[in-house]
Design an enzyme around this catalytic site. Sequence first.
Site, PDB file in Angstrom:
ATOM      1  CG  ASP A  10     -10.888 -13.391   5.326  1.00  0.00           C
ATOM      2  OD1 ASP A  10     -10.470 -14.436   5.906  1.00  0.00           O
ATOM      3  OD2 ASP A  10     -11.909 -13.414   5.067  1.00  0.00           O
ATOM      4  CG  ASN A  24     -10.383 -24.117  21.009  1.00  0.00           C
ATOM      5  OD1 ASN A  24     -11.018 -25.235  21.219  1.00  0.00           O
ATOM      6  ND2 ASN A  24     -11.070 -22.854  20.875  1.00  0.00           N
ATOM      7  CB  VAL A  33      -7.862 -17.390  12.138  1.00  0.00           C
ATOM      8  CG1 VAL A  33      -7.212 -18.274  12.865  1.00  0.00           C
ATOM      9  CG2 VAL A  33      -7.790 -17.475  10.645  1.00  0.00           C
ATOM     10  CG  ASP A  34     -11.318 -21.792  15.720  1.00  0.00           C
ATOM     11  OD1 ASP A  34     -11.736 -22.396  14.828  1.00  0.00           O
ATOM     12  OD2 ASP A  34     -11.179 -22.415  16.898  1.00  0.00           O
ATOM     13  CB  SER A 118       0.421 -19.242  18.978  1.00  0.00           C
ATOM     14  OG  SER A 118       0.126 -20.487  19.401  1.00  0.00           O
ATOM     15  CE1 TYR A 122      -5.883 -19.815  23.081  1.00  0.00           C
ATOM     16  CE2 TYR A 122      -4.540 -21.710  21.759  1.00  0.00           C
ATOM     17  CZ  TYR A 122      -5.616 -21.144  22.488  1.00  0.00           C
ATOM     18  OH  TYR A 122      -6.667 -22.068  22.685  1.00  0.00           O
TER      19      TYR A 122
HETATM   20  N1  AR6 Z   1      -7.157 -14.471   7.992  1.00  0.00           N
HETATM   21  C1  AR6 Z   1      -5.881 -14.589   8.209  1.00  0.00           C
HETATM   22  N2  AR6 Z   1      -5.223 -14.351   9.495  1.00  0.00           N
HETATM   23  C2  AR6 Z   1      -6.380 -14.061  10.428  1.00  0.00           C
HETATM   24  C3  AR6 Z   1      -7.656 -13.947  10.156  1.00  0.00           C
HETATM   25  C4  AR6 Z   1      -8.143 -14.353   8.891  1.00  0.00           C
HETATM   26  N3  AR6 Z   1      -9.446 -14.175   8.552  1.00  0.00           N
HETATM   27  N4  AR6 Z   1      -8.398 -13.650  11.529  1.00  0.00           N
HETATM   28  C5  AR6 Z   1      -7.199 -13.545  12.475  1.00  0.00           C
HETATM   29  N5  AR6 Z   1      -6.017 -13.652  11.782  1.00  0.00           N
HETATM   30  P1  AR6 Z   1      -5.705 -16.081  16.404  1.00  0.00           P
HETATM   31  P2  AR6 Z   1      -4.313 -17.936  18.151  1.00  0.00           P
HETATM   32  C6  AR6 Z   1      -4.505 -13.656  12.323  1.00  0.00           C
HETATM   33  O1  AR6 Z   1      -6.349 -15.334  17.284  1.00  0.00           O
HETATM   34  O2  AR6 Z   1      -3.483 -16.756  18.674  1.00  0.00           O
HETATM   35  C7  AR6 Z   1      -9.505 -18.785  18.726  1.00  0.00           C
HETATM   36  O3  AR6 Z   1     -10.442 -18.398  19.533  1.00  0.00           O
HETATM   37  C8  AR6 Z   1      -4.568 -12.966  13.728  1.00  0.00           C
HETATM   38  O4  AR6 Z   1      -4.305 -11.629  13.483  1.00  0.00           O
HETATM   39  O5  AR6 Z   1      -6.812 -16.376  15.403  1.00  0.00           O
HETATM   40  O6  AR6 Z   1      -3.745 -19.423  17.858  1.00  0.00           O
HETATM   41  C9  AR6 Z   1      -9.295 -20.338  18.998  1.00  0.00           C
HETATM   42  O7  AR6 Z   1     -10.555 -20.980  19.197  1.00  0.00           O
HETATM   43  C10 AR6 Z   1      -3.217 -13.403  14.025  1.00  0.00           C
HETATM   44  O8  AR6 Z   1      -2.006 -12.983  13.532  1.00  0.00           O
HETATM   45  O9  AR6 Z   1      -5.273 -17.696  16.985  1.00  0.00           O
HETATM   46  C11 AR6 Z   1      -8.339 -20.342  20.385  1.00  0.00           C
HETATM   47  O10 AR6 Z   1      -9.107 -20.319  21.380  1.00  0.00           O
HETATM   48  C12 AR6 Z   1      -3.281 -15.084  13.764  1.00  0.00           C
HETATM   49  O11 AR6 Z   1      -4.334 -15.145  12.740  1.00  0.00           O
HETATM   50  C13 AR6 Z   1      -7.606 -18.909  19.971  1.00  0.00           C
HETATM   51  O12 AR6 Z   1      -8.350 -18.203  19.402  1.00  0.00           O
HETATM   52  C14 AR6 Z   1      -3.815 -16.021  14.722  1.00  0.00           C
HETATM   53  O13 AR6 Z   1      -4.578 -15.349  15.728  1.00  0.00           O
HETATM   54  C15 AR6 Z   1      -6.169 -19.365  19.333  1.00  0.00           C
HETATM   55  O14 AR6 Z   1      -5.379 -18.218  19.301  1.00  0.00           O
END
Ligand code: AR6
Length: 165
Positions: A10, A24, A33-34, A118, A122
Amino acid sequence: MPTPHAVRGDITQARVAAVVNAANRAMRGGGGVDGAIHRAGGPAVLRDCVERFPHGLATGDAGWTTAGEMPARWVIHTVGPNYSAGERDRDLLASCYRRSLEVAEEIGARTLAFPLVSAGIYGWPKGDAVACAVETISASTADVDEVTLVAFDDATLALVEQHLR
Ligand code: AR6
């Protein structure tokens, strides 16, 4: 620039100077992750986002805030292209890593941890997201000591390790 190394975990708990957030354009929090970063950091992160990014951030760009209650000192927020919405310019994805590393250098963050920008909500295909991250970080000339790619699950960690070999 050191080759990145991979860990599973994490990112909010990473013991680094700066954690990178896959944000975003609005820069007011979200899911994935956001959401995790805003929850772990507490209200200071959003307060800083509002103050420092009144008009949000462009896709491919990066900017920093404090990290609130997380072990890290800074969050470097970057906005990846939304593949699912048809944003498929790979250079914009590479730009997220380049700009984040430049911001790290600017603020003096010597160690940083990236998620796979992404590759979640995304929808960027995971294998290519990993390849783009590894290539771009390895090619960067930013003056930082250590870059960690944080995989959220075992399958992703295996994929990252395969690309690092
Ligand atoms: N630690 C590490 N990696 C993580 C964690 C964590 N705590 N949580 C998720 N991941 P994503 P995106 C991974 O969806 O695709 C949001 O709503 C996850 O498994 O977080 O860039 C933003 O506000 C994946 O491999 O980001 C934007 O609207 C990676 O992090 C949108 O999502 C990225 O997944 C951005 O989408």
